[in-house]
Design a protein around this motif. Structure first.
Motif, PDB file in Angstrom:
ATOM      1  N   ASP A  74      -6.517  13.486 -26.189  1.00 33.44           N
ATOM      2  CA  ASP A  74      -7.375  12.857 -27.167  1.00 33.44           C
ATOM      3  C   ASP A  74      -8.625  13.714 -27.703  1.00 33.44           C
ATOM      4  OD1 ASP A  74      -5.881  10.660 -27.031  1.00 33.44           O
ATOM      5  OD2 ASP A  74      -7.442   9.403 -25.844  1.00 33.44           O
ATOM      6  N   GLU A  75      -9.192  14.489 -26.824  1.00 34.44           N
ATOM      7  CA  GLU A  75     -10.028  15.576 -27.101  1.00 34.44           C
ATOM      8  C   GLU A  75      -9.694  16.698 -27.935  1.00 34.44           C
ATOM      9  OE1 GLU A  75     -13.824  17.444 -27.716  1.00 34.44           O
ATOM     10  OE2 GLU A  75     -13.121  15.268 -27.620  1.00 34.44           O
ATOM     11  N   TRP A  76      -8.211  17.282 -27.303  1.00 37.47           N
ATOM     12  CA  TRP A  76      -7.720  18.226 -27.877  1.00 37.47           C
ATOM     13  C   TRP A  76      -7.476  18.024 -29.348  1.00 37.47           C
ATOM     14  CZ3 TRP A  76      -3.182  19.359 -30.282  1.00 37.47           C
ATOM     15  CH2 TRP A  76      -2.659  20.679 -30.215  1.00 37.47           C
ATOM     16  N   LEU A  77      -6.943  16.564 -29.675  1.00 41.46           N
ATOM     17  CA  LEU A  77      -6.541  16.329 -31.116  1.00 41.46           C
ATOM     18  C   LEU A  77      -7.927  16.269 -31.872  1.00 41.46           C
ATOM     19  CD1 LEU A  77      -3.733  13.861 -30.163  1.00 41.46           C
ATOM     20  CD2 LEU A  77      -3.659  15.944 -32.013  1.00 41.46           C
ATOM     21  N   ARG A  78      -8.918  15.717 -30.991  1.00 40.24           N
ATOM     22  CA  ARG A  78     -10.085  15.493 -31.875  1.00 40.24           C
ATOM     23  C   ARG A  78     -10.546  16.911 -32.463  1.00 40.24           C
ATOM     24  NH1 ARG A  78     -15.255  16.434 -31.805  1.00 40.24           N
ATOM     25  NH2 ARG A  78     -15.144  17.366 -29.778  1.00 40.24           N
ATOM     26  N   GLN A  79     -10.672  17.935 -31.675  1.00 43.16           N
ATOM     27  CA  GLN A  79     -11.160  19.340 -31.967  1.00 43.16           C
ATOM     28  C   GLN A  79     -10.069  19.983 -32.788  1.00 43.16           C
ATOM     29  OE1 GLN A  79     -12.088  21.827 -28.425  1.00 43.16           O
ATOM     30  NE2 GLN A  79     -13.137  20.256 -27.660  1.00 43.16           N
ATOM     31  N   ALA A  80      -8.956  19.942 -32.810  1.00 42.69           N
ATOM     32  CA  ALA A  80      -8.027  20.389 -33.607  1.00 42.69           C
ATOM     33  C   ALA A  80      -7.915  19.809 -34.888  1.00 42.69           C
ATOM     34  CB  ALA A  80      -6.350  20.183 -33.028  1.00 42.69           C
ATOM     35  N   ILE A  81      -8.090  18.615 -35.154  1.00 42.70           N
ATOM     36  CA  ILE A  81      -8.120  17.900 -36.453  1.00 42.70           C
ATOM     37  C   ILE A  81      -9.678  18.411 -37.163  1.00 42.70           C
ATOM     38  CG2 ILE A  81      -8.705  15.609 -37.670  1.00 42.70           C
ATOM     39  CD1 ILE A  81      -6.536  14.649 -35.445  1.00 42.70           C
ATOM     40  N   ASN A  82     -10.776  18.445 -36.400  1.00 40.65           N
ATOM     41  CA  ASN A  82     -11.905  18.813 -37.080  1.00 40.65           C
ATOM     42  C   ASN A  82     -11.930  20.192 -37.412  1.00 40.65           C
ATOM     43  OD1 ASN A  82     -13.368  16.653 -36.616  1.00 40.65           O
ATOM     44  ND2 ASN A  82     -14.210  17.012 -34.757  1.00 40.65           N
ATOM     45  N   ALA A  83     -11.159  21.141 -36.551  1.00 44.09           N
ATOM     46  CA  ALA A  83     -10.894  22.685 -37.149  1.00 44.09           C
ATOM     47  C   ALA A  83     -10.051  22.608 -38.401  1.00 44.09           C
ATOM     48  CB  ALA A  83     -10.028  23.380 -36.004  1.00 44.09           C
ATOM     49  N   GLN A  84      -9.222  21.679 -38.730  1.00 42.58           N
ATOM     50  CA  GLN A  84      -8.490  21.618 -39.892  1.00 42.58           C
ATOM     51  C   GLN A  84      -9.383  21.368 -41.066  1.00 42.58           C
ATOM     52  OE1 GLN A  84      -5.065  19.187 -39.321  1.00 42.58           O
ATOM     53  NE2 GLN A  84      -3.928  20.850 -39.097  1.00 42.58           N
ATOM     54  N   LYS A  85     -10.402  20.648 -40.871  1.00 39.40           N
ATOM     55  CA  LYS A  85     -11.313  20.494 -42.205  1.00 39.40           C
ATOM     56  C   LYS A  85     -12.384  21.387 -42.435  1.00 39.40           C
ATOM     57  CE  LYS A  85     -11.419  15.282 -40.240  1.00 39.40           C
ATOM     58  NZ  LYS A  85     -12.236  14.529 -39.485  1.00 39.40           N
ATOM     59  N   ILE A  86     -12.252  22.531 -41.723  1.00 37.51           N
ATOM     60  CA  ILE A  86     -13.246  23.900 -41.891  1.00 37.51           C
ATOM     61  C   ILE A  86     -12.431  24.723 -42.779  1.00 37.51           C
ATOM     62  CG2 ILE A  86     -14.382  25.620 -40.679  1.00 37.51           C
ATOM     63  CD1 ILE A  86     -14.830  24.161 -38.121  1.00 37.51           C
ATOM     64  N   PHE A  88     -11.842  28.301 -43.506  1.00 37.71           N
ATOM     65  CA  PHE A  88     -12.192  29.529 -43.017  1.00 37.71           C
ATOM     66  C   PHE A  88     -11.940  30.654 -44.117  1.00 37.71           C
ATOM     67  CE2 PHE A  88     -11.331  26.933 -39.023  1.00 37.71           C
ATOM     68  CZ  PHE A  88     -12.479  27.408 -38.453  1.00 37.71           C
ATOM     69  N   ALA A  89     -12.475  31.731 -43.768  1.00 30.37           N
ATOM     70  CA  ALA A  89     -12.447  33.090 -44.753  1.00 30.37           C
ATOM     71  C   ALA A  89     -11.337  33.863 -44.450  1.00 30.37           C
ATOM     72  CB  ALA A  89     -13.535  33.646 -44.717  1.00 30.37           C
ATOM     73  N   GLU A  90     -10.761  33.479 -43.194  1.00 31.90           N
ATOM     74  CA  GLU A  90      -9.394  34.303 -42.787  1.00 31.90           C
ATOM     75  C   GLU A  90      -8.530  33.201 -42.165  1.00 31.90           C
ATOM     76  OE1 GLU A  90     -10.272  36.265 -39.113  1.00 31.90           O
ATOM     77  OE2 GLU A  90     -12.409  35.489 -39.334  1.00 31.90           O
ATOM     78  N   LYS A 124     -15.944  31.873 -41.631  1.00 31.89           N
ATOM     79  CA  LYS A 124     -15.697  30.803 -42.544  1.00 31.89           C
ATOM     80  C   LYS A 124     -16.235  30.907 -44.001  1.00 31.89           C
ATOM     81  CE  LYS A 124     -17.506  27.701 -38.832  1.00 31.89           C
ATOM     82  NZ  LYS A 124     -18.591  26.572 -38.505  1.00 31.89           N
ATOM     83  N   ALA A 125     -15.811  30.113 -44.979  1.00 33.32           N
ATOM     84  CA  ALA A 125     -15.666  30.461 -46.323  1.00 33.32           C
ATOM     85  C   ALA A 125     -17.134  30.508 -46.782  1.00 33.32           C
ATOM     86  CB  ALA A 125     -14.884  29.440 -47.112  1.00 33.32           C
ATOM     87  N   ASP A 126     -18.062  29.919 -45.981  1.00 28.19           N
ATOM     88  CA  ASP A 126     -19.437  29.691 -46.357  1.00 28.19           C
ATOM     89  C   ASP A 126     -20.369  30.709 -46.073  1.00 28.19           C
ATOM     90  OD1 ASP A 126     -19.695  29.093 -43.635  1.00 28.19           O
ATOM     91  OD2 ASP A 126     -20.522  27.001 -43.986  1.00 28.19           O
ATOM     92  N   GLY A 127     -19.725  31.858 -44.910  1.00 29.09           N
ATOM     93  CA  GLY A 127     -20.468  33.040 -44.963  1.00 29.09           C
ATOM     94  C   GLY A 127     -20.913  32.725 -43.444  1.00 29.09           C
ATOM     95  N   THR A 128     -20.746  31.700 -42.704  1.00 29.34           N
ATOM     96  CA  THR A 128     -21.039  31.601 -41.315  1.00 29.34           C
ATOM     97  C   THR A 128     -19.785  31.800 -40.282  1.00 29.34           C
ATOM     98  OG1 THR A 128     -20.495  29.216 -41.285  1.00 29.34           O
ATOM     99  CG2 THR A 128     -22.797  29.822 -41.781  1.00 29.34           C
ATOM    100  N   GLU A 129     -19.834  31.679 -39.221  1.00 32.90           N
ATOM    101  CA  GLU A 129     -18.836  32.139 -38.350  1.00 32.90           C
ATOM    102  C   GLU A 129     -18.556  30.882 -37.234  1.00 32.90           C
ATOM    103  OE1 GLU A 129     -19.507  36.083 -37.392  1.00 32.90           O
ATOM    104  OE2 GLU A 129     -20.906  35.641 -35.754  1.00 32.90           O
ATOM    105  N   ASP A 130     -17.486  30.991 -36.690  1.00 33.52           N
ATOM    106  CA  ASP A 130     -17.264  29.970 -35.605  1.00 33.52           C
ATOM    107  C   ASP A 130     -17.157  31.135 -34.440  1.00 33.52           C
ATOM    108  OD1 ASP A 130     -16.637  27.751 -34.063  1.00 33.52           O
ATOM    109  OD2 ASP A 130     -14.759  27.654 -35.014  1.00 33.52           O
ATOM    110  N   ARG A 131     -18.117  30.842 -33.372  1.00 33.53           N
ATOM    111  CA  ARG A 131     -17.858  31.920 -32.275  1.00 33.53           C
ATOM    112  C   ARG A 131     -17.246  31.198 -31.172  1.00 33.53           C
ATOM    113  NH1 ARG A 131     -17.884  36.014 -29.571  1.00 33.53           N
ATOM    114  NH2 ARG A 131     -19.758  37.048 -28.545  1.00 33.53           N
ATOM    115  N   LEU A 132     -16.352  31.824 -30.571  1.00 36.37           N
ATOM    116  CA  LEU A 132     -15.337  31.370 -29.382  1.00 36.37           C
ATOM    117  C   LEU A 132     -15.908  32.359 -28.371  1.00 36.37           C
ATOM    118  CD1 LEU A 132     -13.832  30.651 -31.994  1.00 36.37           C
ATOM    119  CD2 LEU A 132     -11.583  30.915 -30.429  1.00 36.37           C
ATOM    120  N   LEU A 133     -16.584  31.676 -27.240  1.00 35.45           N
ATOM    121  CA  LEU A 133     -17.068  32.593 -26.039  1.00 35.45           C
ATOM    122  C   LEU A 133     -17.006  31.682 -25.078  1.00 35.45           C
ATOM    123  CD1 LEU A 133     -18.109  35.281 -25.211  1.00 35.45           C
ATOM    124  CD2 LEU A 133     -20.568  34.415 -25.690  1.00 35.45           C
ATOM    125  N   TRP A 134     -15.970  31.457 -24.131  1.00 40.06           N
ATOM    126  CA  TRP A 134     -16.007  30.792 -23.104  1.00 40.06           C
ATOM    127  C   TRP A 134     -14.990  31.323 -22.259  1.00 40.06           C
ATOM    128  CZ3 TRP A 134     -14.777  28.407 -27.633  1.00 40.06           C
ATOM    129  CH2 TRP A 134     -13.619  27.810 -27.740  1.00 40.06           C
TER     130      TRP A 134
END
Length: 163
Positions: A74-86, A88-90, A124-134
């Motif tokens: 359920d959490e994996w799907l929540r995060q994946a669906i939210n990522a589709q709403k962003i 991205f510039a790449e 991201k398209a708005d000039g910000t970025e998603d930071r992956l660090l874990w």
């Protein structure tokens, strides 16, 4: 020089390559598509659980967030669906792949400890970025038919790797 989308393990190391395929390209493909059915067969349902380390070095801060596979799904799907709403510039798949390293797998008998590191930025398209660090440490078990399954993990461990 090895491409980031290529297994770091020699082709003859079938166990490590099977685990790498499961936890890197298949996992990223499924996440970007928000399609749990692509990965559901990679988990051992009976006895699965996972810990959220909350990006803390202190184990006293860690939480039993996923007492079973359904809770994690359920959490994996929540995060994946939210990522589709962003927007991205790449390409999201390429960005996650570029940020992912899985180069150490300890195998003892039919058990494996797998270390997956995330360290990167996705624009991201708005000039910000998603930071992956874990980091995530997966626990896997080789089944009688030779297939490796994820039995659990400790995720969102702090990653102090230089950026």
């Amino acid at each position: 020089m090895r491409r980031c989308d290529q297994s770091p393990f020699p082709p003859s190391d079938t166990d490590r390559n099977q685990i790498w395929e499961m936890l890197v390209p298949r996992d990223i493909t499924a996440f970007v598509a928000a399609d749990w059915s692509m990965v559901e067969g990679d988990f051992k349902v009976d006895g699965f659980y996972a810990i959220d380390a909350c990006k803390s070095d202190n184990p006293d801060d860690w939480k039993m967030m996923f007492p079973d596979l359904g809770a994690y799904r359920d959490e994996w799907l929540r995060q994946a669906i939210n990522a589709q709403k962003i927007e991205f510039a790449e390409d999201l798949y390429n960005g996650v792949f570029r940020s992912t390293r899985l180069e150490k797998i300890d195998i003892t008998g039919n058990r494996a400890l797998v270390r997956k590191h995330f360290n990167g930025r996705i624009k991201k398209a708005d000039g910000t970025e998603d930071r992956l660090l874990w980091k995530t440490h997966y626990y896997c078990e080789k089944q009688a038919d030779g297939k490796w399954l994820i039995t659990g993990f400790t995720g969102y461990l702090p990653n102090h790797d230089p950026a």
